[in-house]
Design an enzyme around this catalytic site. Structure first.
Site, mmCIF file in Angstrom:
data_model
loop_
_atom_site.group_PDB
_atom_site.id
_atom_site.type_symbol
_atom_site.label_atom_id
_atom_site.label_comp_id
_atom_site.label_asym_id
_atom_site.label_seq_id
_atom_site.Cartn_x
_atom_site.Cartn_y
_atom_site.Cartn_z
ATOM 1 N N LYS A 288 -1.455 -10.425 -39.666
ATOM 2 C CA LYS A 288 -2.481 -10.113 -40.559
ATOM 3 C C LYS A 288 -1.904 -10.424 -42.198
ATOM 4 C CE LYS A 288 -4.310 -7.597 -43.264
ATOM 5 N NZ LYS A 288 -4.960 -7.937 -44.589
ATOM 6 N N GLU B 264 8.672 -1.928 -45.777
ATOM 7 C CA GLU B 264 9.280 -2.144 -46.955
ATOM 8 C C GLU B 264 8.240 -1.901 -48.023
ATOM 9 O OE1 GLU B 264 10.026 -4.660 -50.369
ATOM 10 O OE2 GLU B 264 10.011 -6.096 -48.549
ATOM 11 N N CYS C 243 8.647 -7.366 -55.308
ATOM 12 C CA CYS C 243 9.081 -5.997 -54.650
ATOM 13 C C CYS C 243 10.415 -5.422 -55.344
ATOM 14 C CB CYS C 243 8.897 -5.445 -53.235
ATOM 15 S SG CYS C 243 9.837 -6.654 -52.249
ATOM 16 N N GLU D 67 4.784 1.936 -60.229
ATOM 17 C CA GLU D 67 4.877 0.592 -59.949
ATOM 18 C C GLU D 67 3.731 -0.317 -60.630
ATOM 19 O OE1 GLU D 67 6.633 -2.424 -56.368
ATOM 20 O OE2 GLU D 67 4.874 -0.964 -55.836
#
Length: 484
Positions: A176, A252, A286, A388
């Site tokens: 996906k 992750e 990331c 973040e």
């Protein structure tokens, strides 16, 4: 108008539900994406399970490895097509996608095919209680149908980072891709058919998360494991869905990564390294650095040098020569990043550079460009230091001692990565071992050996992938005991 279709059981499938794909560089509609529903998910799961019992499930490891090498070769043969698709989806600089995204995306198939083909399993010989002999050995078998939920920042690379080992281990996958980046996952379906990967082994379902393909895949009882790269909040939702049926997950997740620069560092290399880690891919990495801690004797000099580097970055569309900074992925993400830019000022930050939207010519004025931004002067409690952002920005603060730097770096809920700059070998070892992260770079950033463990600590993830570590997730290990 480009049509991005689902890829189910070796066929491209349209649905009656579509949504727009817009180009980050100018916000123009470049395609229609066909959203998968529960029926498409059911069909993909059935095809994936059938493939496990068919030719793919009976195939030798050596033959699977040959096919995955062929997949990599075909990606490289169609390099320009994959590059164009990735650039259209993400808007990132040509130099970045052509040197990292596409080559690494292809390489992931070869690396993991070779690892699985060559990795040994354990065996032991023992004396039984009655004085006889027994031999035990380990055997690996595929986990089954794997749901692969992908991010939009490195669409091909991070997708094949999971699909490569999953297929090498004999699983089937349902991918996906992010709704923002449907192109390369779809194009890969053509490659799978071209090289002879059996039907149902690699499948692609487009859509969103809640109430769409993402949720339907993660909740489907026929999906045996789920691997995901993305934000922590989404990971929590997927983990809750996977709890039903006690299915394994590999995550992750988010990060708020620190960079630590000691006074004895090679100054120019440290500045260049932090420039990359803070601003590469418009900060949408990331592993990127959003918190920078610089030892006080070189603090002012470092801030000025990083400012100069940030202001020298050329902003623009991917085809423009020398571009170092492309757009953010979407209007929604641009609004989020600019919201943090505003919060930083409201909370008392000194804006060293940036903080807004650059003046862009022509249609690029409608694109999702923001300025690379540096702040100083905020307390560690500020939102732009705690949360973040995923944009081209960082806050720089001074520190005095090694112990202080470690404490500052660890004062976060996240634990994905850090980068440490020092020429003292003892300092490097002590700090690297003390930082609570899954990856620590010393005098480098984003340097990867694909045989090594990759993953995050704390709220940044569960499990490790890379090298033999991927096998621990993508296979079941069985112990077989033979009494002689």
């Amino acid at each position: 108008m480009k049509q991005f279709l689902n890829f189910i059981n070796g066929e491209f499938v349209a649905t009656g539900r579509t949504f727009e794909k817009r180009a980050p560089v100018d916000n123009q509609v470049i395609g229609q994406v066909h959203e998968a529903g529960q029926a498409e998910v059911d069909a993909a799961v059935a095809a994936g399970r059938a493939a496990l019992k068919g030719e793919w499930g009976r195939m030798s490891v050596v033959r699977r490895a040959e096919l995955l090498h062929a997949v990599a070769d075909e990606i490289n043969r169609r390099f320009d097509e994959f590059l164009a698709a990735e650039l259209a989806d993400t808007g990132k600089p040509h130099s970045l996608a052509s040197h990292i995204d596409i080559p690494r995306g292809a390489a992931n198939f070869k690396v993991f095919a070779d690892i699985v083909k060559n990795v040994p399993t354990e065996s032991f010989q023992m004396t039984t209680p009655d004085g006889g002999t027994a031999i035990s050995y380990a055997a690996r078998s595929p986990l089954g149908v794997i749901g692969v939920i992908c991010p939009w920042n490195l669409p091909l690379l991070l997708m094949t980072w999971k699909v490569g080992p999953a297929l090498a281990c004999g699983n089937t996958v349902i991918v996906k891709p992010s709704e923002e980046t449907p192109a390369t996952a779809t194009l890969l379906g053509e490659v799978m058919n071209a090289v002879g990967i059996p039907k149902g082994v690699y499948q692609v379902l487009h859509g969103f998360g809640p109430g769409s393909a993402g949720e339907f895949i993660t909740r489907h009882p026929g999906v045996n494991g789920i691997t995901f790269t993305g934000e922590t909040r989404t990971g929590e939702a997927i983990m809750a869905a996977a709890a039903k049926g006690v299915r394994p997950v590999s995550f992750e997740l988010g990060g708020k990564n620190a960079g630590i620069v000691f006074a004895d560092a090679d100054f120019d290399k440290a500045v260049a390294g932090i420039t990359r880690s803070a601003f590469e891919n418009c900060g949408q990495v990331c592993l990127g650095t959003e918190r920078v801690y610089v030892q006080r004797p070189i603090f002012e000099k470092f801030v000025q040098a990083l400012k100069d580097k940030a202001e020298s970055l050329k902003i623009g569309p991917s085809e423009l020569p020398g571009v170092g900074l492309g757009p953010l992925i979407s209007a929604e993400h641009k609004a989020k990043v600019l919201g943090y830019y505003a919060q930083a000022v409201e909370q008392g930050a000194t804006v060293v550079t940036g903080g807004g939207v650059p003046d862009m010519p022509g249609e690029c004025a409608q694109g999702h460009f923001v300025q690379p931004t540096i702040w100083t002067g905020l307390p560690e409690t500020a939102s732009v230091i705690r949360e973040e952002i995923f944009g081209p920005c960082c806050h720089i603060a001074p520190f005095d001692t090694e112990e202080e730097a470690i404490a500052l770096a660890n004062a976060t809920d996240y634990g994905l990565a850090t980068t440490v700059w020092t020429q003292n070998l003892g300092t490097a070892h002590r700090v690297a071992n003390a930082i609570e992260v899954g990856l620590c770079w010393v005098n480098s950033w984003f340097l990867r050996d694909l045989r090594t463990a990759f993953g995050g600590a704390k709220a940044s993830g569960i499990g490790r992938e890379g090298g033999v570590h991927s096998l621990e997730f993508y296979t079941e290990t069985k112990n077989i005991m033979i009494r002689l």
